[in-house]
Design a protein around this motif. Structure first.
Motif: not given
Ligand SMILES: Cc1ncc(COP(=O)(O)O)c(C=O)c1O
Length: 402
Positions: A6-16
Motif C-alpha cells: 500500500t506504500a506504492v500509489m495504485p496508479t497501475y492495476g497490477r497482476l499478482d
C-alpha cells in the motif's frame, strides 16, 4: 503469491506476479515458475531480458562513469546521436528519459517553430485513438478520453482528427491557419495495433511539406526494429519525418528517450530552451549503443521480417475463420488479434498458462515479442495464444447460448 504494497500509489492495476530473473524471452517468478514473455515489458526489452551485450556495456560503464551533466561534453551521447541520425536520415538528437519526455520535446519544438513564423497560438494536429504519454501536454495529445478524465483543464493548442483519414486532416489544416505540426504514430500501438493504409504516411508527409507543417512521428513503440525496420516510417518510400520521438526499445530497459529533428525542425531549440538532468548520460547511452550494435550484428531486422510473416500466417490459419475474430494484424513484431467482444480476462488466463500477453483497446490481444525469439519460441507463442483465444471464444459462445 506476491503481497500488495500500500506504500506504492495504485496508479497501475497490477497482476499478482513478481519476476526475479529473466533470460531472453523467458521470465522466472518468485515461485520458480517460468513464463514466455510475448510483450517484452511493453516493447522495451526488444533484445530479450538480460541481453549479455547490454549487461556488459552497462556493467563496464558503471565501473567507469555513470553521470556527469549536460553542461559538459558527453562523447557517448555524441556517438549515439551520430548513429541514430545516420540510421534515420535525420540530423540531430536530444536525449531524455522516457517516451512522454521525447514527445514533450517535440511539442515544444512545434510551438517554438510556430512562434518563429509569427504564430502566437500555435496548434498541433493530433489523432483519435493515439497514445503519447501521461504528462499534461502528452495526455492532452493522446486521443483517449479515459486518459484525459479528471485532469481537465487540458493544455490548449491541440486539435484532433480521425486517424488514417486524409480528408479529415486536409480539412483541419484548412480550418486552422495556426496549425504548425501534425503529430502521429506510424502504427497506433496502445490504440489497438492500428496499421494505416499503405499510402497514408507518404500523403501526410506531402501535406506537411506543402503546408509547411512539421511532421512529428511518435516512434516510441514502433522504433528500434520493432516493425522489421529501424523505424516504422522506413516502410514508406520517400518519407522522413521532421521530428521523431523514441524511447522504449532504445535502452532495452535502461531508461532513455530521444527526440530527433531534421529539415525545418533543426535549430529550433537553442541553448536554454530545453533540458534534462539525466538525459543522455554515459550509462544509458552505453546501453543504447549496445542495443543498436546488437541489432546490426545479429541481423535482427531481417529475422523479424521473416518470422513475422510466418507467425502472422500461422495466426490466420488458426483463427481467421473463427466467428468472434474480427481481424488479425501484424507489422513486424507488432501483432494485434481483434475480437468482437471485450477480452481483458485473457491476460490473467495467459498468465496461468505461462505466457505474458496484453489486451489493449478492450478487444485487441496485443503481442510484442522480443526481436530475438527463435522459431521454436515463435511457434510456442502462436500455439499458446491461439489456444487461449479459441478457448475464450468457446466459453463466450456457451455463455451466449445459456
Ligand atoms: C506511442 C507511445 N508514445 C509514448 C508513450 C509514453 O512513453 P513513456 O511511458 O516512456 O513515457 C508510449 C507508451 O506506451 C507509447 O506507446
Amino acid at each position: 503469491m506476491t503481497q500488495s504494497y500500500t506504500a506504492v500509489m495504485p496508479t497501475y492495476g497490477r497482476l499478482d506476479v513478481a519476476f526475479t530473473e529473466g533470460n531472453g524471452v523467458w521470465l522466472t517468478d518468485t515461485e520458480g515458475k517460468q513464463y514466455l514473455d510475448a510483450i517484452s515489458g511493453i516493447a522495451v526489452c526488444n533484445l530479450g531480458h538480460v541481453h549479455p551485450a547490454v549487461t556488459k556495456a552497462i556493467s563496464e560503464q558503471a565501473g567507469k562513469l555513470i553521470h556527469t551533466s549536460n553542461i559538459y561534453q558527453i562523447p557517448l551521447q555524441n556517438q549515439l546521436a551520430e548513429q541514430l541520425t545516420e540510421l534515420s536520415d535525420m540530423e540531430q538528437a536530444f536525449f531524455c528519459n522516457s517516451g512522454a519526455e521525447a514527445n514533450e520535446a517535440a511539442i515544444k519544438i512545434a510551438r517554438k517553430y510556430g512562434h518563429s513564423k509569427g504564430i502566437d497560438k500555435p496548434v498541433i494536429i493530433v489523432m483519435d485513438g493515439s497514445f503519447h504519454g501521461r504528462t499534461m501536454a502528452t495526455l492532452t495529445a493522446t486521443g483517449n478520453p479515459k486518459v484525459h478524465a479528471g485532469f481537465e483543464p487540458l493544455v490548449s493548442g491541440f486539435v484532433r482528427v480521425p486517424y488514417n483519414d486524409l480528408d479529415a486532416l486536409r480539412m483541419a489544416i484548412g480550418h486552422w491557419p495556426e496549425a504548425v505540426a501534425v503529430m502521429l504514430e506510424p502504427v497506433q500501438g496502445e490504440g489497438g495495433v492500428k496499421i494505416p493504409d499503405a499510402d497514408y504516411l507518404a500523403a501526410v508527409r506531402n501535406l506537411c511539406t506543402q503546408r509547411k507543417l512539421l511532421m512529428m512521428l511518435d516512434e516510441v513503440q514502433t522504433g528500434i526494429g520493432r516493425t522489421g525496420k529501424w523505424f516504422a516510417f522506413q516502410h514508406c518510400e520517400g518519407v522522413v519525418p521532421d521530428v521523431m520521438m523514441l524511447a522504449k526499445g532504445l535502452g532495452n530497459g535502461v531508461p532513455i528517450g530521444a527526440c530527433l529533428v531534421s529539415g525545418p525542425a533543426v535549430g529550433v531549440l537553442q541553448a536554454g530552451n530545453h533540458g534534462s538532468t539525466f538525459g543522455g548520460n554515459p550509462l544509458c547511452c552505453s546501453a543504447a549503443l549496445a542495443v543498436l550494435d546488437t541489432i546490426k550484428k545479429d541481423k535482427l531486422l531481417d529475422h523479424v521480417t521473416t518470422l513475422s510473416s510466418q507467425m502472422s500466417d500461422a495466426f490466420k490459419l488458426a483463427l481467421s475463420n473463427q466467428p468472434g475474430v474480427k481481424s488479425i494484424r501484424a507489422m513486424g513484431f507488432m501483432f494485434g488479434i481483434e475480437l468482437m467482444m471485450p477480452c481483458a480476462e485473457l491476460v490473467q488466463k495467459a498468465l496461468e498458462k505461462g505466457i505474458l500477453i496484453n489486451v489493449t483497446a478492450d478487444k485487441v490481444v496485443r503481442l510484442l515479442p522480443p526481436l530475438v525469439i527463435n522459431t521454436d519460441e515463435a511457434n510456442q507463442i502462436v500455439n499458446l495464444v491461439s489456444e487461449l483465444v479459441l478457448d475464450f471464444l468457446a466459453s463466450q459462445a456457451v455463455e451466449s447460448v445459456a
